[in-house]
Design an enzyme around this catalytic site. Structure first.
Site, PDB file in Angstrom:
ATOM      1  NE  ARG A  90      37.776  35.262  41.130  1.00 38.44           N
ATOM      2  CZ  ARG A  90      36.639  34.602  40.912  1.00 38.44           C
ATOM      3  NH1 ARG A  90      35.704  35.125  40.145  1.00 38.44           N
ATOM      4  NH2 ARG A  90      36.440  33.423  41.456  1.00 38.44           N
ATOM      5  CB  THR A 119      32.839  35.349  42.802  1.00 32.61           C
ATOM      6  OG1 THR A 119      33.047  34.547  41.629  1.00 32.61           O
ATOM      7  CG2 THR A 119      31.974  34.586  43.787  1.00 32.61           C
ATOM      8  CD  GLU A 133      30.613  23.513  39.869  1.00 32.16           C
ATOM      9  OE1 GLU A 133      31.120  23.177  38.794  1.00 32.16           O
ATOM     10  OE2 GLU A 133      30.492  24.714  40.209  1.00 32.16           O
ATOM     11  CG  ASN A 150      31.980  23.552  35.475  1.00 30.83           C
ATOM     12  OD1 ASN A 150      32.462  24.592  35.934  1.00 30.83           O
ATOM     13  ND2 ASN A 150      30.957  22.944  36.042  1.00 30.83           N
ATOM     14  CG  ASP A 159      35.357  21.811  37.341  1.00 33.40           C
ATOM     15  OD1 ASP A 159      34.672  22.652  36.755  1.00 33.40           O
ATOM     16  OD2 ASP A 159      35.935  22.041  38.420  1.00 33.40           O
ATOM     17  CE  LYS A 188      38.882  24.997  37.145  1.00 34.14           C
ATOM     18  NZ  LYS A 188      37.762  24.304  37.822  1.00 34.14           N
ATOM     19  CG  ASN A 197      41.049  27.577  39.671  1.00 31.97           C
ATOM     20  OD1 ASN A 197      40.196  28.429  39.878  1.00 31.97           O
ATOM     21  ND2 ASN A 197      40.768  26.288  39.676  1.00 31.97           N
ATOM     22  CD1 TRP A 198      40.446  31.448  41.633  1.00 30.31           C
ATOM     23  CD2 TRP A 198      41.074  33.563  41.306  1.00 30.31           C
ATOM     24  NE1 TRP A 198      40.977  31.918  42.810  1.00 30.31           N
ATOM     25  CE2 TRP A 198      41.368  33.220  42.642  1.00 30.31           C
ATOM     26  CE3 TRP A 198      41.388  34.856  40.858  1.00 30.31           C
ATOM     27  CZ2 TRP A 198      41.949  34.110  43.538  1.00 30.31           C
ATOM     28  CZ3 TRP A 198      41.981  35.744  41.751  1.00 30.31           C
ATOM     29  CH2 TRP A 198      42.253  35.371  43.084  1.00 30.31           C
ATOM     30  CB  CYS A 213      28.214  18.369  54.636  1.00 28.66           C
ATOM     31  SG  CYS A 213      26.515  17.931  55.080  1.00 28.66           S
ATOM     32  CB  CYS A 223      31.415  24.018  52.844  1.00 25.57           C
ATOM     33  SG  CYS A 223      30.682  24.920  51.471  1.00 25.57           S
TER      34      CYS A 223
END
Length: 692
Positions: free
Chosen positions: A131, A175, A193, A274, A319, A346, A407-408, A615, A618
Site C-alpha cells: 500500500r 502489505t 488466518e 480478526n 472476521d 467491517k 474493507n481496506w 487451495c 487463491c
C-alpha cells in the site's frame, strides 16, 4: 473572491515548493503541508485524504486528461498511495517493489526490487500487494511481503538498512504502508488466518534498531514479552482470553493496515484485526472479549505505552476486523468542539470516538447489519442478535460477509462539506461451524467449514449466495446518517480522495470518476482500461494540479472476472492529451482436453476437502490466479505433483505443499479437479476476505 484568493495562494505555494527543493520530510513539514505535496499515506497525520488544491474543480474537471503514465512489470494487485515530495513521485507495486518518477514528466528516476522469494506469496491471504511507502529526512521506508522493513535513500533508491520484523518460520506478511512518528518507523503485519500473533513495532528511522513493540494478543506461554504491552496484558487483557486454539495459533489480531498519529494529543491509533481462528468457540472456548482483537488501541508513540482501547466487536467470530482506515477530525457535536477518531470497520457500524479518552460518541449502521441490533451507547457494547453466532455445527448467514461493509480501501473526509466518503459494500456472509477442527500451522485456519462439493459430497454453501454490491456513501458523522449514497457497478471498489475543488475521486470497475462532493453527481469519468482498487492522490508542480492513480485489481481472492493485466500508474492534469495504449484483448483459454488426461485413482471427495483447506482461497473461480479445473497442469499426475508437492513453480509464488499432504493427497486433489473440470463452469462471484 475568497475561493479565487485561496486558489491563487495554493498555486503560489506549489510554485515555491517546486522551486526551492526543500530538505527531507519531517513532522514540521508534514504538519505544514499545503497541498502541493502528498507527504504521508493520508496526506497529513489526520489521514483525512483531503487536499486543499482547487485548480481542478467542479467547473474545470471536464478538461482533465492524462499527463503521463507508466506500466509495471507485474499483473498482480495495485493498492499503493503514491507520495510526492520535492518534485518526485514515489509508489510501490506488487511484490513490494518501489519506483521513483519525476512527478511532472513521468521519467523513471530509479526502481528498487527487494527480491521477495516467490514462495512467500503463499502467506499472503489476499495477494502480494503493497500500500505504499513512508518518507522521513531523505529516506523512504517500505515493508515487504516476507516481513522486512527497508530504508532506502530517497534520491537514489540505495539501501540504508534492512531489518526482519517477523519470525521467518511463521507465515507473517507485510502489505501496509509504514508511518514515521517522532523519528520512529511504525509497521504492523498480516497473516492471522494462517496462525500468527499480531503486533505493531517501532524502529529507529536512522539505524533500524527496534525501539518498542506492542502485542495485540497474549503470550501463549503466559510469560511477559519484555514489550510495551506487558503491563496492560497483566492488568487487563489476558483475563479476557480462555483456553483454546489461540495458544497454538497465536490468536491473530494482526495490525495490517491502519496506523494514525495525532500530534495534538501525541497518540498513535492502531487498528487491530480478526482472531485466529475466526471461530470464537474454538479460539477461546466461546468465552471472553479477547482483547485486543477488532479494536482501536491508542498508544504513546515514543514508548508504545497503552493509553486506551475501544473494541468494535467483542468475541469476534466473523472476521470483522477493525484494521480499516482510522481518521481524525475536529467536529462540533452538540455545540461542543470534539477531537474525534472515526472508523467504518467491517462490522457495518460507523464509529465516532473521543480521541483523548476512547469514549464512544456514536455508532450507527452505515450498511445493512444483522449480527447486532445496535450499539449500546451507555456501555459501548453491541446488542447481538440471537442468530449471530454459529455453534455446535450450526450455520449463520450475516450481512456483512468477511469482506465487510468497508474493507481496506481508505475513506476521505471533506471539512468543507462535513462528510466522510466511505467506499462500502452490501453483501451476505455464510458461516458454518467446523466440527473436528484441527489447527494446521501455516494453513488457512478459520475454524469454519470450507470443504467444496465433490462427486459424493453436498456443498455446505447455499445454492445461490447473493452477489455483493458496491456503494459510495457520503456519511455525516454529526447528523449520524448518509447525506447521499451511490449504487456502483462493482462491489470491490477503490479508495477515495476529496478536494477543496468540491470533488470526490473514486473508481468502480474500470471507471475512475469525479463526483460533486455535495450531492454525488458524476462530473467526469475516465476508462482506466482495468479495474481500480487503489486511492488517488493529488499534488501541484509549476502551477499545475495533478491527480495520480494506481491501476490494477488484486490478484488472489479479489480478481473478479477480469483477465490479468499489467499494473499502471496514470497521472492526470487539466488539458492532458496523452493516450495510453489500450490493453491487449483478452485471449480465451482453450477448452481443456480431458481426453488427454492421465486417469486418476484418487478420492475426489477427499480431494474436495483438501482443496477447500489449502487451495481454494487463491485458485477459486473468478480469481486472477490460475483456475485449476481449467489448467493443463491437472492432466498429468507426475507434473501436477512436481508443482504442488515439490515447488516446481515456487519462483512464481506457488509454494510447495508437501508439508501439508503427501502424494496420495495430491492425487486426491487432482481427482477432484478433473471431476470439477467436467462440470458446467459457474458464473464468477465476488471472493473471500481481505486481511492485508
Amino acid at each position: 473572491m475568497k475561493g479565487l484568493w485561496r486558489r491563487a495562494v495554493v498555486v503560489g505555494l506549489a510554485l515555491t515548493v517546486a522551486a526551492c527543493g526543500r530538505g527531507g520530510v519531517d513532522a514540521k513539514r508534514i504538519a505544514a503541508a499545503d497541498g502541493a505535496e502528498w507527504l504521508t499515506y493520508g496526506r497529513t497525520y489526520d489521514e483525512q485524504r483531503f487536499s486543499p488544491l482547487a485548480q481542478v474543480n467542479k467547473d474545470t474537471v471536464g478538461k482533465l486528461g492524462v499527463a503521463w503514465w507508466a506500466e509495471f512489470d507485474t499483473d498482480r494487485g495495485q493498492e499503493a498511495t503514491p507520495l510526492v515530495a520535492d518534485g518526485v513521485l514515489y509508489t510501490t507495486t506488487a511484490w513490494s517493489k518501489v519506483y521513483a518518477f519525476d512527478a511532472r514528466t513521468g521519467k523513471q528516476l530509479w526502481k528498487y526490487d527487494p527480491k521477495v522469494p516467490g514462495e512467500a506469496g503463499f502467506n499472503a491471504c489476499c495477494d502480494v500487494v503493497n500500500r505504499g511507502v513512508a518518507l522521513w529526512k531523505g529516506r523512504l521506508y517500505v515493508g515487504t511481503i516476507d516481513g522486512r522493513l527497508i530504508a532506502l535513500d530517497a534520491r537514489t533508491g540505495a539501501v540504508a538498512w534492512d531489518v526482519q520484523t517477523t519470525d521467518r518460520t511463521k507465515p507473517y506478511t507485510i502489505t501496509g504502508a509504514p508511518r514515521v512518528v517522532k523519528g520512529k518507523v511504525l509497521i504492523g503485519n498480516g497473516g492471522a488466518e494462517y496462525g500468527v500473533r499480531g503486533y505493531v513495532s517501532a524502529y529507529d528511522a536512522d539505524s533500524g534498531k527496534l525501539a518498542w513493540r506492542f502485542y495485540t494478543t497474549p503470550n501463549p506461554k503466559g510469560a511477559p514479552d519484555g514489550a510495551a504491552s506487558d503491563r496492560v496484558f497483566r492488568d487487563k487483557a489476558s483475563a479476557t482470553w480462555s483456553d483454546g486454539v489461540w495458544k497454538e495459533s497465536g490468536g491473530g489480531g494482526t495490525v495490517w493496515d491502519a496506523i494514525t498519529y495525532d500530534p495534538k494529543l501525541d497518540l498513535v491509533f492502531i487498528g487491530v484485526g480478526n482472531g485466529a481462528p475466526w471461530n470464537h468457540k474454538l479460539r477461546s472456548g466461546g468465552k471472553g472479549d479477547n482483547l485486543f482483537l477488532s479494536s482501536i488501541v491508542a498508544l504513546r508513540p515514543e514508548t508504545g505505552e497503552y493509553v486506551w482501547h475501544y473494541q468494535t466487536t467483542p468475541g469476534e467470530s466473523w472476521d470483522y476486523t477493525a484494521t480499516q482506515h482510522i481518521m481524525l477530525a475536529d467536529l462540533n457535536i452538540g455545540g461542543v468542539e470534539r477531537r474525534v477518531v472515526m472508523q467504518a470497520p467491517k462490522n457495518g457500524f460507523f464509529y465516532v470516538l473521543d480521541a483523548r479518552t476512547g469514549a464512544l460518541i456514536s455508532a450507527d449502521k452505515y450498511v445493512p447489519v444483522d449480527w447486532a441490533e445496535r450499539i449500546d451507547l451507555s456501555t459501548g457494547r453491541p446488542v447481538e442478535a440471537p442468530s449471530a453466532r454459529y455453534r455446535d455445527g450450526g450455520i449463520s448467514q450475516q450481512a456483512s460477509s468477511p469482506l465487510g461493509g468497508h474493507n481496506w480501501q481508505p475513506m476521505a473526509f471533506s471539512p468543507r462539506e462535513g462528510l466522510v466518503y466511505v467506499p462500502a459494500m452490501r453483501n451476505r456472509g455464510f458461516y458454518a461451524d467446523a466440527l473436528g477442527f484441527k489447527f494446521i500451522p501455516g494453513a488457512w485456519n478459520t475454524g469454519l467449514t470450507r470443504a467444496q462439493a465433490g462427486p459424493n459430497t453436498p456443498s455446505p454453501k447455499p445454492a445461490t449466495p447473493p452477489l455483493a454490491t458496491g456503494e459510495l456513501i457520503a456519511w455525516d458523522p454529526v447528523a449520524r446518517k448518509a447525506r447521499w449514497t451511490l449504487a456502483l457497478p462493482a462491489a470491490w471498489t477503490s479508495g477515495v480522495l476529496a478536494t477543496e475543488g468540491g470533488l470526490v475521486f473514486h473508481a468502480a470497475g474500470n471507471a475512475f470518476t469525479a463526483y460533486d462532493a455535495n450531492d454525488g453527481k458524476a462530473l467526469w469519468s475516465y476508462d482506466a482500461g482495468a479495474n481500480v482498487i487503489a486511492p488517488a492522490t493529488t499534488y501541484a508542480i509549476d502551477g499545475e494540479q495533478y491527480v495520480a492513480l494506481m491501476v490494477g485489481v488484486g490478484g488472489a481472492p479479489m480478481g473478479g472476472d477480469q483477465p490479468r493485466r499489467p499494473g499502471r500508474l496514470l497521472v492526470f492534469k487539466l488539458g492532458g492529451t496523452v493516450k495510453p495504449p489500450p490493453y491487449p484483448a483478452a485471449v480465451a483459454m482453450p477448452p481443456l482436453d480431458l481426453a488427454a488426461a492421465t486417469p486418476s485413482k484418487g478420492d475426489a471427495d477427499r480431494g474436495a476437502a483438501l482443496f477447500g483447506q489449502f487451495c481454494g482461497a487463491c485458485h477459486r473461480i473468478g480469481g486472477l490466479l490460475p483456475v485449476l479445473p481449467r489448467s493443463p497442469a491437472i492432466l498429468d499426475g507426475e507434473g501436477f505433483k512436481a508443482i504442488v508437492l515439490d515447488g516446481a513453480l515456487k519462483a512464481n509464488g506457488m509454494a510447495p505443499f508437501r508439508r501439508y499432504f503427501d502424494e496420495a493427497g495430491a492425487e486426491d486433489i487432482r481427482a477432484f479437479l478433473l471431476w470439477q473440470a467436467k462440470q458446467p463452469a459457474p458464473a464468477p462471484k465476488p471472493g473471500g476476505a481481505s486481511h492485508g
